[in-house]
Design a protein around this motif. Sequence first.
Motif, PDB file in Angstrom:
ATOM      1  N   UNK A 127       3.167  30.208  83.239  1.00  0.00           N
ATOM      2  CA  UNK A 127       2.139  31.157  82.863  1.00  0.00           C
ATOM      3  C   UNK A 127       1.442  30.721  81.583  1.00  0.00           C
ATOM      4  N   UNK A 128       0.328  31.382  81.313  1.00  0.00           N
ATOM      5  CA  UNK A 128      -0.501  31.064  80.152  1.00  0.00           C
ATOM      6  C   UNK A 128       0.064  31.740  78.897  1.00  0.00           C
ATOM      7  N   UNK A 129      -0.053  31.075  77.760  1.00  0.00           N
ATOM      8  CA  UNK A 129       0.379  31.664  76.496  1.00  0.00           C
ATOM      9  C   UNK A 129      -0.375  32.964  76.243  1.00  0.00           C
ATOM     10  N   UNK A 130       0.326  34.088  76.091  1.00  0.00           N
ATOM     11  CA  UNK A 130      -0.361  35.359  75.856  1.00  0.00           C
ATOM     12  C   UNK A 130      -1.116  35.356  74.518  1.00  0.00           C
ATOM     13  N   UNK A 163       6.608  23.901  87.922  1.00  0.00           N
ATOM     14  CA  UNK A 163       5.422  23.055  87.997  1.00  0.00           C
ATOM     15  C   UNK A 163       4.665  23.043  86.672  1.00  0.00           C
ATOM     16  N   UNK A 164       4.449  21.870  86.077  1.00  0.00           N
ATOM     17  CA  UNK A 164       3.507  21.794  84.962  1.00  0.00           C
ATOM     18  C   UNK A 164       2.094  22.109  85.453  1.00  0.00           C
ATOM     19  N   UNK A 165       1.493  23.102  84.860  1.00  0.00           N
ATOM     20  CA  UNK A 165       0.197  23.612  85.320  1.00  0.00           C
ATOM     21  C   UNK A 165      -0.814  23.510  84.192  1.00  0.00           C
ATOM     22  N   UNK A 166      -1.948  22.831  84.392  1.00  0.00           N
ATOM     23  CA  UNK A 166      -2.959  22.740  83.334  1.00  0.00           C
ATOM     24  C   UNK A 166      -3.346  24.120  82.804  1.00  0.00           C
ATOM     25  N   UNK A 167      -3.371  24.255  81.494  1.00  0.00           N
ATOM     26  CA  UNK A 167      -3.715  25.526  80.865  1.00  0.00           C
ATOM     27  C   UNK A 167      -2.538  26.437  80.611  1.00  0.00           C
ATOM     28  N   UNK A 168      -1.374  26.134  81.195  1.00  0.00           N
ATOM     29  CA  UNK A 168      -0.190  26.955  80.988  1.00  0.00           C
ATOM     30  C   UNK A 168       0.596  26.481  79.771  1.00  0.00           C
ATOM     31  N   UNK A 169       1.560  27.302  79.357  1.00  0.00           N
ATOM     32  CA  UNK A 169       2.446  26.874  78.275  1.00  0.00           C
ATOM     33  C   UNK A 169       3.136  25.566  78.666  1.00  0.00           C
ATOM     34  N   UNK A 170       3.739  25.560  79.844  1.00  0.00           N
ATOM     35  CA  UNK A 170       4.360  24.341  80.363  1.00  0.00           C
ATOM     36  C   UNK A 170       3.297  23.643  81.208  1.00  0.00           C
ATOM     37  N   UNK A 171       2.581  22.718  80.571  1.00  0.00           N
ATOM     38  CA  UNK A 171       1.397  22.133  81.189  1.00  0.00           C
ATOM     39  C   UNK A 171       1.581  20.701  81.645  1.00  0.00           C
ATOM     40  N   UNK A 172       2.629  20.029  81.162  1.00  0.00           N
ATOM     41  CA  UNK A 172       2.760  18.606  81.449  1.00  0.00           C
ATOM     42  C   UNK A 172       4.238  18.228  81.525  1.00  0.00           C
ATOM     43  N   UNK A 191      11.794  19.777  89.095  1.00  0.00           N
ATOM     44  CA  UNK A 191      10.371  19.679  88.804  1.00  0.00           C
ATOM     45  C   UNK A 191       9.557  19.720  90.094  1.00  0.00           C
ATOM     46  N   UNK A 192       8.492  20.515  90.084  1.00  0.00           N
ATOM     47  CA  UNK A 192       7.440  20.379  91.089  1.00  0.00           C
ATOM     48  C   UNK A 192       6.383  19.467  90.485  1.00  0.00           C
ATOM     49  N   UNK A 193       6.194  18.301  91.076  1.00  0.00           N
ATOM     50  CA  UNK A 193       5.226  17.342  90.569  1.00  0.00           C
ATOM     51  C   UNK A 193       3.955  17.451  91.390  1.00  0.00           C
ATOM     52  N   UNK A 194       2.887  17.907  90.756  1.00  0.00           N
ATOM     53  CA  UNK A 194       1.583  17.988  91.402  1.00  0.00           C
ATOM     54  C   UNK A 194       0.813  16.709  91.067  1.00  0.00           C
ATOM     55  N   UNK A 195       0.510  15.915  92.089  1.00  0.00           N
ATOM     56  CA  UNK A 195      -0.121  14.613  91.876  1.00  0.00           C
ATOM     57  C   UNK A 195      -1.509  14.770  91.258  1.00  0.00           C
ATOM     58  N   UNK A 196      -2.256  15.767  91.690  1.00  0.00           N
ATOM     59  CA  UNK A 196      -3.568  16.010  91.104  1.00  0.00           C
ATOM     60  C   UNK A 196      -3.491  16.357  89.636  1.00  0.00           C
ATOM     61  N   UNK A 197      -2.490  17.144  89.254  1.00  0.00           N
ATOM     62  CA  UNK A 197      -2.334  17.500  87.850  1.00  0.00           C
ATOM     63  C   UNK A 197      -2.036  16.272  86.996  1.00  0.00           C
ATOM     64  N   UNK A 198      -1.295  15.323  87.569  1.00  0.00           N
ATOM     65  CA  UNK A 198      -1.051  14.071  86.836  1.00  0.00           C
ATOM     66  C   UNK A 198      -2.372  13.372  86.542  1.00  0.00           C
ATOM     67  N   UNK A 199      -3.239  13.314  87.550  1.00  0.00           N
ATOM     68  CA  UNK A 199      -4.548  12.695  87.350  1.00  0.00           C
ATOM     69  C   UNK A 199      -5.367  13.479  86.332  1.00  0.00           C
ATOM     70  N   UNK A 200      -5.239  14.792  86.353  1.00  0.00           N
ATOM     71  CA  UNK A 200      -6.058  15.652  85.503  1.00  0.00           C
ATOM     72  C   UNK A 200      -5.736  15.464  84.025  1.00  0.00           C
ATOM     73  N   UNK A 201      -4.442  15.420  83.661  1.00  0.00           N
ATOM     74  CA  UNK A 201      -4.152  15.511  82.226  1.00  0.00           C
ATOM     75  C   UNK A 201      -3.054  14.619  81.691  1.00  0.00           C
TER      76      UNK A 201
END
Length: 294
Positions: A127-130, A163-172, A191-201
């Motif tokens: 989730x995103x940092x409140x 999953x590391x999610x761009x924009x979330x606290x745990x992003x990478x 770990x859920x590894x999202x290949x697109x997220x790797x490319x993104x950030x």
Amino acid sequence: MSRPRPESLRFAYGTNGLTDLRLTDALALLADLGYDGVSLTLDHMHLDPLAPDLASRTRRVARDLERLGLGVAIETGARYVLDARRKHRPTLLDPDPEARGARVDLLLRAVRVAADLGAPAVHCFSGVLPPGESEETAWRRLADALGPVVVAAEAAGVALAIEPEPGHLLADLAGFHRLRTALGDPAALGLTLDIGHCQCLEADPPAECVRAAAPWVRHVQIEDMRRGVHEHLPFGEGEIDFPPVLEALRATGYRGLVGVELPRHSHAGPELARTSLRFLRDAERAAIEGGVRC
């Protein structure tokens, strides 16, 4: 001396990209297309985790999966399953303990569903940092919230794959290792590894990310993406070179599902499911025949 090649990867398609279909129809479609499995997002239209008789409905899905020969991974990224007005809320970082508890309860339900379906992994995110919260407080809150879920996952023989999610606290990937360390490196946390997220950030190319994260990867999501832009794209519309990525997954011994994630393309889901599998099989063949090395 060359080492033996691992068996072919097992491709799946996410039901969050098939939301215009009934779950029974989505499963039948994927089996007919030749997919090995399904990434099943628990949502109001597909195995609602909050509706009555979850156990009996799960048993029906289990029978369908067995009949169709599909493997399954459980995903928990439904947009409005907990709050009909706020997307992906509440999160594990919510300042309100009761709200955090609702997310924890969803994950505990997901673990039970995974165990009943024989799914090896349950996906989740931070989730995103409140607003107004410090990162240190949020990291402590995340570890505290996930603690009982990790315990339940271990007892059920299921991996909790964050999953590391761009924009979330745990992003990478660095964030994953921070959480893993804070929790004492439990075996059930993966770990859920999202290949697109790797490319993104991520600083390294996606294939390098696969190799670096291999010991902890329990679930994989895949789609095309561009550097610095968090937009899930059909294959061929982004910047990722896929044969090296698929070769890295094979060479590192990954045996879970590789699930296509196109959640904003449900309107074209059946056709994209068809073309995505063809693309991935062609990319895997190119990696093998081209001798791509890890």
